[in-house]
Write a protein that holds these residues in place. Sequence first.
Motif, PDB file in Angstrom:
ATOM      1  N   SER A   3      76.474  77.227  66.373  1.00 29.92           N
ATOM      2  CA  SER A   3      77.252  77.425  67.592  1.00 29.92           C
ATOM      3  C   SER A   3      77.156  76.179  68.469  1.00 29.92           C
ATOM      4  O   SER A   3      76.097  75.566  68.581  1.00 29.92           O
ATOM      5  N   HIS A   4      78.252  75.815  69.079  1.00 29.62           N
ATOM      6  CA  HIS A   4      78.243  74.731  70.049  1.00 29.62           C
ATOM      7  C   HIS A   4      79.113  75.136  71.223  1.00 29.62           C
ATOM      8  O   HIS A   4      79.597  76.278  71.291  1.00 29.62           O
ATOM      9  N   ALA A   5      79.307  74.228  72.168  1.00 33.00           N
ATOM     10  CA  ALA A   5      79.950  74.593  73.430  1.00 33.00           C
ATOM     11  C   ALA A   5      81.349  75.173  73.237  1.00 33.00           C
ATOM     12  O   ALA A   5      81.722  76.145  73.896  1.00 33.00           O
TER      13      ALA A   5
ATOM     14  N   ARG B 126      85.048  79.811  72.911  1.00 36.84           N
ATOM     15  CA  ARG B 126      86.041  80.592  72.179  1.00 36.84           C
ATOM     16  C   ARG B 126      85.607  82.053  72.076  1.00 36.84           C
ATOM     17  O   ARG B 126      86.410  82.976  72.292  1.00 36.84           O
ATOM     18  N   ALA B 127      84.340  82.277  71.751  1.00 34.43           N
ATOM     19  CA  ALA B 127      83.839  83.638  71.632  1.00 34.43           C
ATOM     20  C   ALA B 127      83.938  84.376  72.964  1.00 34.43           C
ATOM     21  O   ALA B 127      84.327  85.557  73.010  1.00 34.43           O
ATOM     22  N   ALA B 128      83.596  83.695  74.051  1.00 30.02           N
ATOM     23  CA  ALA B 128      83.686  84.317  75.365  1.00 30.02           C
ATOM     24  C   ALA B 128      85.132  84.612  75.729  1.00 30.02           C
ATOM     25  O   ALA B 128      85.441  85.662  76.305  1.00 30.02           O
TER      26      ALA B 128
ATOM     27  N   TRP C 101      87.031  70.997  69.380  1.00 34.67           N
ATOM     28  CA  TRP C 101      86.037  71.567  68.472  1.00 34.67           C
ATOM     29  C   TRP C 101      85.389  70.483  67.623  1.00 34.67           C
ATOM     30  O   TRP C 101      84.172  70.505  67.377  1.00 34.67           O
TER      31      TRP C 101
ATOM     32  N   SER D 106      82.702  76.568  70.403  1.00 38.49           N
ATOM     33  CA  SER D 106      82.678  77.845  69.690  1.00 38.49           C
ATOM     34  C   SER D 106      82.193  78.970  70.602  1.00 38.49           C
ATOM     35  O   SER D 106      82.708  80.089  70.545  1.00 38.49           O
ATOM     36  N   LEU D 107      81.233  78.681  71.467  1.00 37.42           N
ATOM     37  CA  LEU D 107      80.757  79.688  72.412  1.00 37.42           C
ATOM     38  C   LEU D 107      81.834  80.032  73.439  1.00 37.42           C
ATOM     39  O   LEU D 107      82.000  81.201  73.819  1.00 37.42           O
TER      40      LEU D 107
END
Length: 247
Positions: free
Chosen positions: A2-4, A9-11, A72, A6-7
């Motif tokens: 996980s990186h900034a 995007r998940a949020a 990304w 991807s996190l």
Amino acid sequence: MSHAVSLLRAARLANSTQYFSAHGGFKSERCQGCRLAPTHCMCALRTPVDTRAAVCLLMADIEPLKPTNTGWLIADLVADTFAFCWSRTTPDPALLALLSDPTWDCYVVFPGEYAAPERVVHAVQPPATGPGGVPKRPLFILLDGTWSEARKMFGRSPYLNHMPVLSLVPGEASQYKLRRSRCSQHFCTSEVAARCLYLAGDAAAEEALQAYLGVFTHHYLQAKNQLPVAWDGEAHQRLREAVTRPA
């Protein structure tokens, strides 16, 4: 990993009330690590590089959800990559804290013709001294979205108004092939970041990021056209050379 981005995007997905469907491209299942079809996954090629500079991505609303987003790719390679969704009225407190951190020497990266002349610079300045006498590190703030979105972000973000505007001198045309642009001098986000890294003295990281974009483009287009990955092709060879070259 996980990186900034991807996190973020998940949020963004967790807070969404509508299903997001990317236009164009391929419609099959996507790898969560690289957003490509699993048959064309490039997660094994992710090789972080050392940099003096850092990148802060200020992203338009749905930009983290787009499979063609190249912010990304920056986060894949540059460990000190920060990512925030842009808001005109309620900027993220963590973003404001980052921008006020005295260890960073902040630059807003945007064409100089849209800024007051006294704010515009074309090079990274010699590092000022931060806390404890340690030289500040460059932090490049990239406005990640369509051209119209980026202009809106630039004009409606008062917390950026006191910062120098790094205006990149146009060079060769963009190599990005996954979205259309009306102007050949409009670069994708990872190309802009690569140029900034070069100006900050991170030439090896610049070359690696450019090569990584080439590999991502190859994998994406091969998947879209239902063709196999050319693992021994020019794009992969360039990346192998870039990540093994001494900094």
